[in-house]
Design a protein around this motif. Structure first.
Motif: not given
Length: 140
Positions: A31, A60, A62, A69
């Motif tokens: 990421q 954002r 994820y 998270t």
């Protein structure tokens, strides 16, 4: 006590940090490579309470490879990455070194998620390295 400031490329988001970095890390997770154009992100972890952000952040969230998270915050106007936050470590915010005003005395001491680094990556052998997620630093 140290004091750092930061701003995005357009100046819409600014920060004041009144405290010491708890850790300065280079992250090679997939990421981070995606938000850093294939490179690692370079980040300074600060206690949540020492950071004041002004301006509107876009976010954002994820679920990362760690199972936590992660919420990435950035300037909604210009896209400058500002910080990350893990659900497992609400006591910290991880600010991107590129967001912080220079000069500053912060440089990575640890490389994390090195198992996700591409084969061509050059990781400083002087850095302490973790294949995945290291334990959290204590709040100093």
């Amino acid at each position: 006590m140290s004091r750092y400031t930061g701003r995005c490329a357009c100046g819409a988001v600014t920060a004041t940090i009144d405290g010491e970095a708890q850790a300065v890390r280079q992250c090679w997770c997939r990421q981070c490579q995606q938000i850093a154009a294939g490179s690692p992100t370079n980040n300074a972890m600060f206690a949540t309470g020492v950071i004041t952000i002004e301006g509107e952040l876009a976010t954002r969230s994820y679920v990362a490879a760690s199972g936590n998270t992660l919420t990435q915050s950035f300037c909604g106007a210009c896209g400058t990455p500002v910080m990350g936050q893990s659900s497992a470590r609400p006591q910290f915010r991880t600010l991107r070194l590129g967001f912080l005003d220079t000069p500053h005395d912060l440089s990575p001491q640890i490389a994390i998620w090195t198992e996700d680094a591409p084969a061509w990556a050059v990781i400083d052998p002087q850095l302490e390295q973790f294949a995945r997620q290291p334990p959290p630093p204590p709040i100093v």
